[in-house]
Enzyme design. Structure first.
Site, PDB file in Angstrom:
ATOM      1  N   CYS A   1       2.926  55.911  49.998  1.00  0.00           N
ATOM      2  CA  CYS A   1       3.368  57.310  50.018  1.00  0.00           C
ATOM      3  C   CYS A   1       4.733  57.455  50.674  1.00  0.00           C
ATOM      4  O   CYS A   1       5.459  58.408  50.408  1.00  0.00           O
ATOM      5  CB  CYS A   1       2.332  58.210  50.699  1.00  0.00           C
ATOM      6  SG  CYS A   1       1.975  57.768  52.399  1.00  0.00           S
TER       7      CYS A   1
ATOM      8  N   HIS B   1       2.880  51.763  53.594  1.00  0.00           N
ATOM      9  CA  HIS B   1       2.282  52.921  52.922  1.00  0.00           C
ATOM     10  C   HIS B   1       3.095  53.295  51.682  1.00  0.00           C
ATOM     11  O   HIS B   1       4.282  53.605  51.783  1.00  0.00           O
ATOM     12  CB  HIS B   1       2.229  54.110  53.890  1.00  0.00           C
ATOM     13  CG  HIS B   1       1.282  53.906  55.022  1.00  0.00           C
ATOM     14  ND1 HIS B   1       0.117  54.639  55.147  1.00  0.00           N
ATOM     15  CD2 HIS B   1       1.307  53.048  56.075  1.00  0.00           C
ATOM     16  CE1 HIS B   1      -0.529  54.239  56.237  1.00  0.00           C
ATOM     17  NE2 HIS B   1       0.182  53.281  56.816  1.00  0.00           N
TER      18      HIS B   1
ATOM     19  N   GLN C   1      -4.323  55.563  58.657  1.00  0.00           N
ATOM     20  CA  GLN C   1      -4.334  54.302  59.396  1.00  0.00           C
ATOM     21  C   GLN C   1      -4.847  54.476  60.819  1.00  0.00           C
ATOM     22  O   GLN C   1      -5.547  53.599  61.348  1.00  0.00           O
ATOM     23  CB  GLN C   1      -2.934  53.687  59.399  1.00  0.00           C
ATOM     24  CG  GLN C   1      -2.884  52.306  60.044  1.00  0.00           C
ATOM     25  CD  GLN C   1      -1.521  51.669  59.913  1.00  0.00           C
ATOM     26  OE1 GLN C   1      -0.799  51.902  58.950  1.00  0.00           O
ATOM     27  NE2 GLN C   1      -1.142  50.851  60.883  1.00  0.00           N
TER      28      GLN C   1
ATOM     29  N   CYS D   1      -4.580  56.256  51.076  1.00  0.00           N
ATOM     30  CA  CYS D   1      -4.187  57.358  51.945  1.00  0.00           C
ATOM     31  C   CYS D   1      -4.876  58.642  51.486  1.00  0.00           C
ATOM     32  O   CYS D   1      -4.844  58.978  50.296  1.00  0.00           O
ATOM     33  CB  CYS D   1      -2.675  57.500  51.893  1.00  0.00           C
ATOM     34  SG  CYS D   1      -2.044  59.051  52.534  1.00  0.00           S
ATOM     35  N   GLU D   2      -5.517  59.337  52.401  1.00  0.00           N
ATOM     36  CA  GLU D   2      -6.248  60.544  52.019  1.00  0.00           C
ATOM     37  C   GLU D   2      -5.332  61.711  51.671  1.00  0.00           C
ATOM     38  O   GLU D   2      -5.779  62.689  51.079  1.00  0.00           O
ATOM     39  CB  GLU D   2      -7.214  60.957  53.125  1.00  0.00           C
ATOM     40  CG  GLU D   2      -6.560  61.433  54.402  1.00  0.00           C
ATOM     41  CD  GLU D   2      -7.583  61.834  55.456  1.00  0.00           C
ATOM     42  OE1 GLU D   2      -7.287  62.777  56.199  1.00  0.00           O
ATOM     43  OE2 GLU D   2      -8.659  61.208  55.533  1.00  0.00           O
ATOM     44  N   HIS D   3      -4.065  61.619  52.007  1.00  0.00           N
ATOM     45  CA  HIS D   3      -3.144  62.723  51.737  1.00  0.00           C
ATOM     46  C   HIS D   3      -2.628  62.731  50.301  1.00  0.00           C
ATOM     47  O   HIS D   3      -2.446  63.796  49.705  1.00  0.00           O
ATOM     48  CB  HIS D   3      -1.957  62.676  52.707  1.00  0.00           C
ATOM     49  CG  HIS D   3      -2.373  62.805  54.130  1.00  0.00           C
ATOM     50  ND1 HIS D   3      -1.756  62.115  55.160  1.00  0.00           N
ATOM     51  CD2 HIS D   3      -3.370  63.534  54.715  1.00  0.00           C
ATOM     52  CE1 HIS D   3      -2.345  62.415  56.306  1.00  0.00           C
ATOM     53  NE2 HIS D   3      -3.326  63.267  56.063  1.00  0.00           N
ATOM     54  N   HIS D   4      -2.365  61.520  49.760  1.00  0.00           N
ATOM     55  CA  HIS D   4      -1.813  61.442  48.405  1.00  0.00           C
ATOM     56  C   HIS D   4      -2.646  60.543  47.488  1.00  0.00           C
ATOM     57  O   HIS D   4      -2.318  60.416  46.308  1.00  0.00           O
ATOM     58  CB  HIS D   4      -0.378  60.897  48.442  1.00  0.00           C
ATOM     59  CG  HIS D   4       0.547  61.705  49.294  1.00  0.00           C
ATOM     60  ND1 HIS D   4       0.855  61.360  50.597  1.00  0.00           N
ATOM     61  CD2 HIS D   4       1.209  62.859  49.045  1.00  0.00           C
ATOM     62  CE1 HIS D   4       1.683  62.260  51.104  1.00  0.00           C
ATOM     63  NE2 HIS D   4       1.915  63.178  50.191  1.00  0.00           N
TER      64      HIS D   4
END
Length: 199
Positions: free
Chosen positions: A159, A157, A129, A88-91
């Site tokens: 996260c 996920h 995703q 995941c690019e956020h976390h």
């Protein structure tokens, strides 16, 4: 008895730079980077991160083009339950699950192993995703130029499972359809095939 050995090749300078960054992160979190169990962790993490993001250096369209064959077949081709693992690019935490792909050829088919490889190329990048689904769909559509393409991804996920709302049993489903799969009857046939266990 055979010994297990996996040879990996990573750029020396980048690996050393990443190793230093991971060492600083581990130290900043309060751990002793010289401790026996963690001593080699910065190097392992540097190599692991390069592997998990190796898709940036691969061209999925070229993978498909390398195994395209002229064939007079115009019915649905489905490859389902393709395992995928991404970050995941956020976390930068993992998400993982399965991709289901179908296409209807328009003069060319592709080697079946190439579809999972396309999934891997896009999954081995920092992702969400929704974009992963779109990337796979558009690559197949633009390269093979079939009369239809369908992609469904089901993923869990970390996260959401390990932090934040901590919902361990949630699964996210995304989908994309082009061409013939925009027709409800064709789409339903695909969805029925990926949800059934054919013996």
């Amino acid at each position: 008895m055979t010994n297990y050995f996996q040879e990996e090749h990573y750029p020396e300078k980048l690996t050393k730079d990443l190793q230093g960054h991971f060492s600083n992160i581990i130290t900043g979190l309060g751990e002793d980077v010289s401790r026996e169990g963690i001593e080699k962790t910065p190097l392992r993490a540097a190599k692991a991160m390069q592997f998990l993001t190796s898709g940036y250096h691969q061209d999925p369209a070229e993978i498909l083009k390398g195994a395209m064959f002229a064939e007079d077949y115009h019915d649905m081709v489905v490859v389902k339950d393709i395992e995928l693992y991404s970050l995941c690019e956020h976390h930068m935490l993992p998400f993982f699950g399965k991709a289901h792909i179908a296409y209807i050829p328009n003069g060319h088919i592709v080697g079946l192993s190439k579809l999972p490889r396309v999934v891997d190329v896009f999954a081995r990048r920092l992702q969400v995703q929704e974009r992963l689904t779109h990337n796979i769909l558009e690559c197949i559509n633009d390269t093979l130029k079939p009369t239809g393409v369908a992609v469904v991804i089901e993923a869990a996920h970390m996260c959401m499972m390990m932090r934040g709302v901590q919902k361990q049993n949630s699964v996210t489903t995304t989908s994309g359809f082009r061409g013939q799969f925009e027709k409800i009857e064709t789409r339903n046939e695909f969805l029925k095939l990926i949800s059934s266990d054919l013996a």
